[in-house]
Design a protein around this motif. Structure first.
Motif, PDB file in Angstrom:
ATOM      1  N   THR A 205      42.149  47.313  37.761  1.00  0.00           N
ATOM      2  CA  THR A 205      40.846  47.699  37.252  1.00  0.00           C
ATOM      3  C   THR A 205      40.969  48.956  36.395  1.00  0.00           C
ATOM      4  O   THR A 205      41.675  49.901  36.736  1.00  0.00           O
TER       5      THR A 205
ATOM      6  N   HIS B 167      39.101  52.195  35.152  1.00  0.00           N
ATOM      7  CA  HIS B 167      38.000  53.035  35.625  1.00  0.00           C
ATOM      8  C   HIS B 167      37.595  54.063  34.575  1.00  0.00           C
ATOM      9  O   HIS B 167      38.450  54.631  33.896  1.00  0.00           O
TER      10      HIS B 167
ATOM     11  N   ASP C 275      39.186  44.248  33.944  1.00  0.00           N
ATOM     12  CA  ASP C 275      38.137  44.412  34.939  1.00  0.00           C
ATOM     13  C   ASP C 275      37.753  45.884  34.863  1.00  0.00           C
ATOM     14  O   ASP C 275      38.603  46.762  35.046  1.00  0.00           O
TER      15      ASP C 275
ATOM     16  N   ALA D 205      35.365  49.283  35.800  1.00  0.00           N
ATOM     17  CA  ALA D 205      34.515  49.946  36.788  1.00  0.00           C
ATOM     18  C   ALA D 205      34.017  51.258  36.203  1.00  0.00           C
ATOM     19  O   ALA D 205      34.812  52.151  35.896  1.00  0.00           O
TER      20      ALA D 205
ATOM     21  N   ASN E  28      32.338  53.928  37.584  1.00  0.00           N
ATOM     22  CA  ASN E  28      31.971  54.357  38.940  1.00  0.00           C
ATOM     23  C   ASN E  28      32.356  55.792  39.262  1.00  0.00           C
ATOM     24  O   ASN E  28      32.399  56.171  40.428  1.00  0.00           O
TER      25      ASN E  28
ATOM     26  N   SER F 269      35.227  41.710  33.599  1.00  0.00           N
ATOM     27  CA  SER F 269      34.179  41.965  34.595  1.00  0.00           C
ATOM     28  C   SER F 269      33.745  43.418  34.519  1.00  0.00           C
ATOM     29  O   SER F 269      34.455  44.269  33.979  1.00  0.00           O
TER      30      SER F 269
ATOM     31  N   THR G 160      31.685  46.542  36.890  1.00  0.00           N
ATOM     32  CA  THR G 160      31.041  47.096  38.071  1.00  0.00           C
ATOM     33  C   THR G 160      30.531  48.479  37.694  1.00  0.00           C
ATOM     34  O   THR G 160      31.258  49.258  37.069  1.00  0.00           O
ATOM     35  N   THR G 161      29.276  48.780  38.072  1.00  0.00           N
ATOM     36  CA  THR G 161      28.706  50.086  37.735  1.00  0.00           C
ATOM     37  C   THR G 161      28.143  50.775  38.971  1.00  0.00           C
ATOM     38  O   THR G 161      27.698  50.125  39.917  1.00  0.00           O
TER      39      THR G 161
ATOM     40  N   ASN H  18      25.210  53.415  40.563  1.00  0.00           N
ATOM     41  CA  ASN H  18      23.777  53.504  40.282  1.00  0.00           C
ATOM     42  C   ASN H  18      23.374  54.712  39.452  1.00  0.00           C
ATOM     43  O   ASN H  18      22.269  54.763  38.937  1.00  0.00           O
TER      44      ASN H  18
ATOM     45  N   THR I 267      29.015  40.662  36.406  1.00  0.00           N
ATOM     46  CA  THR I 267      28.789  42.069  36.620  1.00  0.00           C
ATOM     47  C   THR I 267      28.288  42.303  38.049  1.00  0.00           C
ATOM     48  O   THR I 267      27.682  41.417  38.647  1.00  0.00           O
ATOM     49  N   THR I 268      28.556  43.495  38.578  1.00  0.00           N
ATOM     50  CA  THR I 268      28.035  43.904  39.862  1.00  0.00           C
ATOM     51  C   THR I 268      27.671  45.372  39.797  1.00  0.00           C
ATOM     52  O   THR I 268      28.136  46.097  38.922  1.00  0.00           O
ATOM     53  N   GLY I 269      26.858  45.810  40.735  1.00  0.00           N
ATOM     54  CA  GLY I 269      26.517  47.225  40.812  1.00  0.00           C
ATOM     55  C   GLY I 269      25.067  47.487  40.509  1.00  0.00           C
ATOM     56  O   GLY I 269      24.290  46.591  40.224  1.00  0.00           O
TER      57      GLY I 269
END
Length: 83
Positions: free
Chosen positions: A3, A5, A31, A33, A35, A52, A54-55, A57, A75-77
């Motif tokens: 991933t 980042h 992928d 992130a 984050n 992909s 991911t985040t 909030n 996507t996720t997050g």
């Protein structure tokens, strides 16, 4: 592929390799992130494709100038999207 980042909890450009843990701009095989701790905006100022996303909030993903960020595998997050 590991991933990729977002390095720091500060705003910056998606297309700037220095902002990423791999020191390369994510691509269609990445992928991603977003984050890192903090409240910040990651700005996409050119068309990009990643595998992909991911985040966190407290992050905002801003897509500007009519550009696109295509995510081929979902996507996720809880981060916000703008643009």
């Amino acid at each position: 592929m590991p991933t990729t980042h977002w390095k720091r909890g500060i705003s910056g450009q998606f297309g700037d390799a220095a902002n990423w843990s791999t020191n390369t701009v994510p691509n269609a095989n990445s992928d991603v992130a977003i984050n890192a701790r903090g409240t910040y905006t990651v700005t996409v100022g050119a068309n990009a494709t990643i595998r992909s996303l991911t985040t966190i909030n407290t992050a905002t993903l801003a897509i500007t100038g009519g550009h696109r960020l295509d995510v081929t595998n979902g996507t996720t997050g809880a981060g916000a999207s703008a643009g």
